[in-house]
Design a protein around this motif. Sequence first.
Motif, short mmCIF file in Angstrom:
data_model
loop_
_atom_site.label_atom_id
_atom_site.label_comp_id
_atom_site.label_asym_id
_atom_site.label_seq_id
_atom_site.Cartn_x
_atom_site.Cartn_y
_atom_site.Cartn_z
N LEU A 36 0.83 -1.21 0.00
CA LEU A 36 0.00 0.00 0.00
C LEU A 36 0.86 1.26 0.00
N LYS A 37 1.98 1.21 0.69
CA LYS A 37 2.90 2.35 0.74
C LYS A 37 3.43 2.66 -0.64
N GLU A 38 3.64 1.63 -1.46
CA GLU A 38 4.13 1.80 -2.83
C GLU A 38 3.02 2.12 -3.82
N GLY A 39 1.78 2.17 -3.34
CA GLY A 39 0.67 2.52 -4.21
C GLY A 39 0.00 1.34 -4.87
N ASP A 40 0.38 0.12 -4.50
CA ASP A 40 -0.22 -1.08 -5.08
C ASP A 40 -1.53 -1.42 -4.38
N THR A 41 -2.31 -2.28 -5.01
CA THR A 41 -3.52 -2.84 -4.43
C THR A 41 -3.23 -4.30 -4.09
N VAL A 42 -3.71 -4.76 -2.95
CA VAL A 42 -3.55 -6.16 -2.57
C VAL A 42 -4.91 -6.83 -2.68
N SER A 43 -5.01 -7.82 -3.58
CA SER A 43 -6.27 -8.54 -3.79
C SER A 43 -6.10 -9.98 -3.34
N ILE A 44 -6.97 -10.40 -2.44
CA ILE A 44 -7.00 -11.79 -1.99
C ILE A 44 -8.36 -12.33 -2.41
N ILE A 45 -8.34 -13.19 -3.44
CA ILE A 45 -9.59 -13.71 -4.01
C ILE A 45 -10.42 -14.37 -2.92
N GLY A 46 -11.69 -14.00 -2.85
CA GLY A 46 -12.61 -14.55 -1.88
C GLY A 46 -12.58 -13.84 -0.54
N PHE A 47 -11.53 -13.07 -0.27
CA PHE A 47 -11.43 -12.36 1.01
C PHE A 47 -11.70 -10.88 0.83
N LYS A 53 -6.95 5.04 -0.50
CA LYS A 53 -7.87 6.05 -1.00
C LYS A 53 -7.30 7.42 -0.66
N GLU A 54 -7.44 8.34 -1.60
CA GLU A 54 -6.95 9.70 -1.39
C GLU A 54 -8.11 10.59 -0.99
N ARG A 55 -7.87 11.39 0.05
CA ARG A 55 -8.86 12.34 0.51
C ARG A 55 -8.41 13.73 0.09
N ALA A 56 -9.28 14.47 -0.53
CA ALA A 56 -8.96 15.81 -1.00
C ALA A 56 -8.86 16.78 0.18
N ALA A 57 -8.15 17.86 -0.05
CA ALA A 57 -8.08 18.92 0.95
C ALA A 57 -9.47 19.53 1.10
N ARG A 58 -9.77 19.95 2.30
CA ARG A 58 -11.12 20.50 2.54
C ARG A 58 -11.07 21.50 3.69
N THR A 59 -12.16 22.21 3.83
CA THR A 59 -12.30 23.18 4.91
C THR A 59 -13.11 22.54 6.03
N GLY A 60 -12.65 22.72 7.26
CA GLY A 60 -13.36 22.19 8.41
C GLY A 60 -13.54 23.27 9.47
N ARG A 61 -14.09 22.87 10.60
CA ARG A 61 -14.30 23.82 11.69
C ARG A 61 -13.74 23.23 12.98
N ASN A 62 -13.11 24.10 13.76
CA ASN A 62 -12.66 23.71 15.09
C ASN A 62 -13.91 23.66 15.96
N PRO A 63 -14.23 22.48 16.55
CA PRO A 63 -15.48 22.38 17.31
C PRO A 63 -15.50 23.23 18.58
N ALA A 72 -5.61 19.28 5.35
CA ALA A 72 -4.76 18.91 4.22
C ALA A 72 -5.24 17.61 3.56
N ALA A 73 -4.86 17.45 2.30
CA ALA A 73 -5.14 16.20 1.59
C ALA A 73 -4.38 15.08 2.28
N SER A 74 -4.93 13.87 2.24
CA SER A 74 -4.26 12.75 2.88
C SER A 74 -4.60 11.45 2.17
N LYS A 75 -3.87 10.42 2.52
CA LYS A 75 -4.12 9.08 2.00
C LYS A 75 -4.54 8.20 3.16
N SER A 76 -5.44 7.26 2.87
CA SER A 76 -5.98 6.41 3.91
C SER A 76 -6.13 4.98 3.40
#
Length: 90
Positions: A36-47, A53-63, A72-76
Amino acid sequence: MNKSELVDTMAEAADIPKTAAAKALDGFIDAIANALKEGDTVSIIGFGNFTVKERAARTGRNPQTGATIQIAASKSPSFKAGKALKDAIK
């Protein structure tokens, strides 16, 4: 189920020592994380599929203050269960 319970179950199912099962599980987790760190997908058939997934930068609020902040944009990591796994838990 936590990691040690999973190791116990794996050791019993495969009839191997717990230390070998723990090494196998750690190797499995490391292999998925490195792929995943290298950007690959791991597929285990049947599992399922492990992807990043990349999350775009966005505006939020301090509660506490209500102030607007930039998030900031991030990967998850993401997991999508396969058909066999879905059917097994129905």
